[in-house]
Motif scaffolding. Structure first.
Motif, PDB file in Angstrom:
ATOM      1  N   LEU A   1       0.841  -1.199   0.000  1.00 11.98           N
ATOM      2  CA  LEU A   1       0.000   0.000   0.000  1.00 11.98           C
ATOM      3  C   LEU A   1       0.870   1.241   0.000  1.00 11.98           C
ATOM      4  CD1 LEU A   1      -2.645  -1.201   2.621  1.00 11.98           C
ATOM      5  CD2 LEU A   1      -2.805  -1.296   0.122  1.00 11.98           C
ATOM      6  N   VAL A   2       0.318   2.344  -0.485  1.00 10.11           N
ATOM      7  CA  VAL A   2       1.114   3.541  -0.774  1.00 10.11           C
ATOM      8  C   VAL A   2       0.876   4.623   0.282  1.00 10.11           C
ATOM      9  CG1 VAL A   2       1.537   5.371  -2.474  1.00 10.11           C
ATOM     10  CG2 VAL A   2       1.054   3.029  -3.239  1.00 10.11           C
ATOM     11  N   TYR A   3       1.964   5.222   0.754  1.00 16.06           N
ATOM     12  CA  TYR A   3       1.880   6.393   1.627  1.00 16.06           C
ATOM     13  C   TYR A   3       1.661   7.652   0.779  1.00 16.06           C
ATOM     14  CZ  TYR A   3       3.954   3.588   5.410  1.00 16.06           C
ATOM     15  OH  TYR A   3       4.212   2.633   6.354  1.00 16.06           O
ATOM     16  N   ARG A   4       1.089   8.688   1.390  1.00 13.13           N
ATOM     17  CA  ARG A   4       1.000   9.978   0.691  1.00 13.13           C
ATOM     18  C   ARG A   4       2.392  10.568   0.516  1.00 13.13           C
ATOM     19  NH1 ARG A   4      -3.580  13.613   3.554  1.00 13.13           N
ATOM     20  NH2 ARG A   4      -2.349  13.151   5.404  1.00 13.13           N
ATOM     21  N   TYR A   5       3.126  10.592   1.608  1.00 11.88           N
ATOM     22  CA  TYR A   5       4.487  11.123   1.610  1.00 11.88           C
ATOM     23  C   TYR A   5       5.154  10.647   2.893  1.00 11.88           C
ATOM     24  CZ  TYR A   5       1.845  14.570   4.355  1.00 11.88           C
ATOM     25  OH  TYR A   5       0.987  15.167   5.256  1.00 11.88           O
ATOM     26  N   LEU A   6       6.465  10.783   2.974  1.00  7.95           N
ATOM     27  CA  LEU A   6       7.233  10.428   4.156  1.00  7.95           C
ATOM     28  C   LEU A   6       8.249  11.530   4.425  1.00  7.95           C
ATOM     29  CD1 LEU A   6       7.969   6.657   3.358  1.00  7.95           C
ATOM     30  CD2 LEU A   6       6.350   7.514   5.071  1.00  7.95           C
ATOM     31  N   SER A   7       8.679  11.644   5.659  1.00  4.37           N
ATOM     32  CA  SER A   7       9.810  12.507   6.028  1.00  4.37           C
ATOM     33  C   SER A   7       9.616  13.947   5.586  1.00  4.37           C
ATOM     34  CB  SER A   7      11.122  11.957   5.423  1.00  4.37           C
ATOM     35  OG  SER A   7      11.325  10.627   5.802  1.00  4.37           O
ATOM     36  N   THR A   8       8.522  14.540   6.014  1.00  4.27           N
ATOM     37  CA  THR A   8       8.329  15.952   5.737  1.00  4.27           C
ATOM     38  C   THR A   8       7.558  16.585   6.879  1.00  4.27           C
ATOM     39  OG1 THR A   8       7.549  17.561   4.107  1.00  4.27           O
ATOM     40  CG2 THR A   8       6.150  15.650   4.484  1.00  4.27           C
ATOM     41  N   ASP A   9       7.820  17.858   7.148  1.00  3.75           N
ATOM     42  CA  ASP A   9       7.131  18.591   8.207  1.00  3.75           C
ATOM     43  C   ASP A   9       5.836  19.154   7.642  1.00  3.75           C
ATOM     44  OD1 ASP A   9       6.294  20.076  10.334  1.00  3.75           O
ATOM     45  OD2 ASP A   9       7.824  21.632  10.134  1.00  3.75           O
ATOM     46  N   ASP A  10       4.708  18.576   8.070  1.00  4.66           N
ATOM     47  CA  ASP A  10       3.422  19.072   7.596  1.00  4.66           C
ATOM     48  C   ASP A  10       2.683  19.868   8.658  1.00  4.66           C
ATOM     49  OD1 ASP A  10       2.615  17.082   9.336  1.00  4.66           O
ATOM     50  OD2 ASP A  10       1.745  15.789   7.806  1.00  4.66           O
ATOM     51  N   GLY A  11       3.395  20.224   9.732  1.00  5.65           N
ATOM     52  CA  GLY A  11       2.810  21.069  10.757  1.00  5.65           C
ATOM     53  C   GLY A  11       2.090  20.322  11.862  1.00  5.65           C
ATOM     54  N   LEU A  12       2.113  18.983  11.833  1.00  2.96           N
ATOM     55  CA  LEU A  12       1.417  18.192  12.845  1.00  2.96           C
ATOM     56  C   LEU A  12       2.345  17.101  13.357  1.00  2.96           C
ATOM     57  CD1 LEU A  12      -1.996  17.776  11.027  1.00  2.96           C
ATOM     58  CD2 LEU A  12      -1.627  19.109  13.108  1.00  2.96           C
ATOM     59  N   PRO A  13       2.242  16.762  14.660  1.00  2.00           N
ATOM     60  CA  PRO A  13       3.057  15.667  15.193  1.00  2.00           C
ATOM     61  C   PRO A  13       2.501  14.321  14.777  1.00  2.00           C
ATOM     62  CG  PRO A  13       1.583  16.500  16.900  1.00  2.00           C
ATOM     63  CD  PRO A  13       1.406  17.407  15.696  1.00  2.00           C
ATOM     64  N   GLY A  14       3.327  13.288  14.867  1.00  2.40           N
ATOM     65  CA  GLY A  14       2.860  11.936  14.613  1.00  2.40           C
ATOM     66  C   GLY A  14       2.913  11.551  13.158  1.00  2.40           C
ATOM     67  N   GLU A  15       2.608  10.288  12.931  1.00  2.00           N
ATOM     68  CA  GLU A  15       2.631   9.737  11.583  1.00  2.00           C
ATOM     69  C   GLU A  15       1.223   9.343  11.177  1.00  2.00           C
ATOM     70  OE1 GLU A  15       5.402   6.534  11.765  1.00  2.00           O
ATOM     71  OE2 GLU A  15       7.164   7.846  11.910  1.00  2.00           O
ATOM     72  N   GLU A  16       1.089   8.739  10.016  1.00  4.98           N
ATOM     73  CA  GLU A  16      -0.209   8.294   9.539  1.00  4.98           C
ATOM     74  C   GLU A  16      -0.039   6.976   8.804  1.00  4.98           C
ATOM     75  OE1 GLU A  16      -1.463  11.489   7.034  1.00  4.98           O
ATOM     76  OE2 GLU A  16      -0.297  10.785   5.338  1.00  4.98           O
ATOM     77  N   GLY A  17      -1.168   6.384   8.428  1.00  4.69           N
ATOM     78  CA  GLY A  17      -1.122   5.115   7.739  1.00  4.69           C
ATOM     79  C   GLY A  17      -0.921   5.258   6.244  1.00  4.69           C
ATOM     80  N   THR A  18      -0.927   4.119   5.566  1.00  2.00           N
ATOM     81  CA  THR A  18      -0.917   4.140   4.109  1.00  2.00           C
ATOM     82  C   THR A  18      -2.278   4.611   3.606  1.00  2.00           C
ATOM     83  OG1 THR A  18      -1.466   1.781   4.180  1.00  2.00           O
ATOM     84  CG2 THR A  18       0.840   2.385   3.831  1.00  2.00           C
ATOM     85  N   PHE A  19      -2.283   5.205   2.421  1.00  2.00           N
ATOM     86  CA  PHE A  19      -3.449   5.930   1.917  1.00  2.00           C
ATOM     87  C   PHE A  19      -4.053   5.158   0.759  1.00  2.00           C
ATOM     88  CE2 PHE A  19      -5.616   9.940   0.743  1.00  2.00           C
ATOM     89  CZ  PHE A  19      -5.852  10.457   2.013  1.00  2.00           C
ATOM     90  N   LEU A  20      -5.314   4.761   0.901  1.00  2.00           N
ATOM     91  CA  LEU A  20      -5.923   3.909  -0.119  1.00  2.00           C
ATOM     92  C   LEU A  20      -6.111   4.631  -1.442  1.00  2.00           C
ATOM     93  CD1 LEU A  20      -8.464   1.914   2.057  1.00  2.00           C
ATOM     94  CD2 LEU A  20      -6.436   1.037   0.887  1.00  2.00           C
ATOM     95  N   LEU A  21      -6.486   5.913  -1.424  1.00  2.00           N
ATOM     96  CA  LEU A  21      -6.622   6.644  -2.682  1.00  2.00           C
ATOM     97  C   LEU A  21      -5.312   6.626  -3.456  1.00  2.00           C
ATOM     98  CD1 LEU A  21      -8.154   8.518  -4.654  1.00  2.00           C
ATOM     99  CD2 LEU A  21      -7.345  10.438  -3.263  1.00  2.00           C
TER     100      LEU A  21
END
Length: 616
Positions: free
Chosen positions: A513-533
């Motif tokens: 499954l594909v992530y939106r992006y990795l290793s970037t400061d998007d202004g929020l703490p924490g990570e997220e899952g893989t993105f189905l879209l």
């Protein structure tokens, strides 16, 4: 309020009357319901806090449960197997469709229907009714009336039609024994303040339920004609999109829930019960394949209408609106709710409405292009609005913004935003005759050439050998997969081919499954899952590159993330495989439909989505 909800998101099924939605758990508990509309204050919200309201019906004692939607509908049948019986609970929100699949709009009944039947043996049944209006803030008075009870408190007066004697305190309870062939019908509805809910006979509730089944069957038969790979998945996704449509206006909510997190225990919890301009072109393509041009046209006309005044009176187009066209979607937090698995804060409203996102012009013009054969019927203000959107894209494309992912850090020169500005002027040029905009053609052509040159020079990163998230960065972002999908570059062009391979190799989890992006400061703490879209975008791009077998493999991996009744969330936890984010997610089902069609095109040489016949 104490007590979090720990039930997996995948345990829920969707009910919809095309004005609001309910989520029903596998054990027969309605844990989310906003009445009468998607964005109303929740009456049941146990999804976000254990004490925030629910309505459960199930056998007493041990049981196992399975469920399915009745054929070609969003009417849910849950089957409970006990040591002594088989019990079914059939749930629906009454749609108010007539026999020709036409919705009754504001005359819809606004009824939540529940039918319990003992199919075999003998079973003890228990019911627990615990409404908690205003997201659990109110503990209402439950007053017995003939044929049920009246629930009064806060902004909502509810009537429960119940055939059983009730034990009433802060929560209403009932118990009974059913023999094989016996059934009981329940209904919940809003009633005028101060009035008593009239007794609704069992036969009348059963008739509403059958009318709802028939209405879904009629709509599916008249509005769904796709034939191709994953036909049932595509048709089911079309019904989900119909279920997420606010019928009175044609708006489509991104999801019917708020604050289901992108990371368990994190703060990336947003309210998705609104309509995004960004969804317009993706949604229209999906509706043409999985539903009908009528739904696509209704959504586009509503979006154009609510956005028109923006371009007349300000310098940008608002990115999202309420389901009736509201602009002020001010975000607030509900600290009394602990959130799903302790994921705080719980939010209502969405602060992204104030962000500047330049891609919206391209998505809106792409939607207009999809409906180009019907543009002659558009009024002059709408045509002027579309031309003004192209003008704004041509004038503002070189400015930074918050981008497709609505980052809450500083604005950047996002490649996707530039790409969709290119789409805006490209589609406007193709529509110039229909828009009566011949005088604008030279300016739009210059802008289109300038945007292309900028993306090719500054969006490409030689270091990683791919197009990247923003000018001058080496951050890979799955949104660049849209470049071949919108026709900016062929998927087989060397740099585009390298970009597809980079996403496939560096943004894909071990389970595909594909992530939106990795290793970037998007202004929020924490990570997220893989993105189905994004995973469906990869399948789409691979199909355009002529790799249909690879596209099928990616598609099927994403499709397997659906729960037992075919619903997709926004994201998937890469460690546990659990569904994450608001549920069900329109974008994920849109991605499924569009990727299935792209693979079908690649394998058959089809060039346009199929048209279904329009109902009279």
């Amino acid at each position: 309020m104490t007590g979090t909800s720990d039930r997996p998101i995948s345990d829920y099924a969707l009910l919809s009357d095309c004005q609001t939605a309910a989520l029903v758990s596998l054990d027969g508990s309605i844990d989310w319901l906003c009445l009468p509309h998607f964005d109303s204050r929740a009456v049941f919200a146990r999804l976000l806090g254990a004490q925030a309201g629910h309505w459960s019906i199930h056998p007493t004692g041990p049981y196992t449960a399975s469920r399915h939607y009745l054929e070609r509908s969003l009417v849910l049948c849950t089957q409970f197997h006990t040591p002594t019986a088989i019990v079914t609970v059939t749930d629906a929100l009454a749609t108010g469709w007539n026999e020709r699949g036409h919705h009754l709009g504001e005359h819809a009944p606004h009824l939540l229907l529940r039918m319990v039947q003992c199919a075999d043996g003998r079973a003890d049944i228990e019911m627990e009714f615990a409404p908690r209006p205003e997201y659990g803030l109110v503990r209402p008075l439950l007053l017995p009336v003939e044929g049920g009870l009246r629930c009064h408190g806060g902004p909502d007066t509810l009537g429960l039609c119940c055939p059983l004697p009730l034990q009433i305190g802060e929560t209403a309870h009932a118990h009974t024994r059913l023999e094989a062939g016996q059934r009981l019908a329940f209904a919940l509805r809003q009633v005028p303040a101060g009035s008593h809910p009239a007794l609704m006979p069992q036969e009348e509730i059963a008739e509403h339920l059958q009318d709802t089944v028939n209405g879904w069957h009629s709509w599916s038969q008249m509005h769904q004609s796709y034939q191709g790979p994953w036909e049932e998945l595509v048709h089911h996704s079309g019904r989900i999109l119909q279920g997420l449509t606010f019928q009175p206006t044609g708006a489509i909510v991104a999801a019917p829930t708020t604050s289901l997190p992108e990371c368990i225990g994190g703060v990336r919890n947003w309210d998705y019960r609104f309509a995004w301009v960004r969804d317009a072109s993706f949604t229209l393509d999906a509706l043409w394949v999985a539903a009908c041009p009528d739904e696509a046209e209704a959504f586009f006309r509503w979006m154009a209408q609510v956005g028109a005044s923006d371009t007349a009176h300000c310098e940008s187009l608002q990115i999202m609106f309420g389901i009736r066209g509201e602009r002020d979607l001010t975000e607030q937090e509900l600290p009394r709710l602990p959130g799903w698995r302790g994921s705080r804060p719980v939010r209502i409203g969405n602060g992204a409405w104030q962000q500047r996102q330049l891609d919206v012009y391209g998505e809106l013009l792409a939607a207009a292009y999809r409906l180009r054969e019907d543009l002659a019927a558009l009024d002059t203000p709408t045509k002027d609005f579309l031309a003004a959107c192209a003008d704004l894209a041509a004038a503002c494309w070189d400015q930074p913004d918050q981008g497709i992912w609505e980052v809450r850090s500083g604005p950047q020169h996002f490649v996707y935003s530039k790409l969709m500005c290119w789409v805006a002027v490209d589609r406007a040029l193709a529509l110039a005759d229909a828009l009566g905009a011949h005088a604008r053609i030279p300016a739009w052509m210059r802008a289109r050439d300038e945007i292309r040159a900028a993306i090719e020079e500054h969006g490409w990163c030689q270091k990683i050998g791919a197009y990247t998230q923003a000018f001058g960065t080496d951050v890979l972002d799955a949104s660049v997969l849209m470049m071949p999908i919108v026709g900016f570059l062929p998927a087989t062009e060397p740099r585009m081919r390298a970009t597809i391979d980079a996403v496939r190799g560096r943004l894909t989890s071990k389970d595909g499954l594909v992530y939106r992006y990795l290793s970037t400061d998007d202004g929020l703490p924490g990570e997220e899952g893989t993105f189905l879209l994004c995973t469906f975008w990869l399948a789409h791009a691979l199909a355009l590159a002529g790799e249909s077998q690879a596209a099928r493999k990616v598609f099927e991996r994403a499709a397997r993330c659906a729960n037992d009744v075919g619903l997709l969330a926004e994201e998937v936890d890469p460690a546990s495989g659990e569904l994450l984010g608001n549920f069900p997610q329109a974008f994920s089902h849109i991605g499924l439909v569009n990727a299935a069609w792209a693979i079908h095109q690649a394998e058959t040489g089809a060039v346009e989505p199929p048209l279904c016949h329009r109902p009279d």
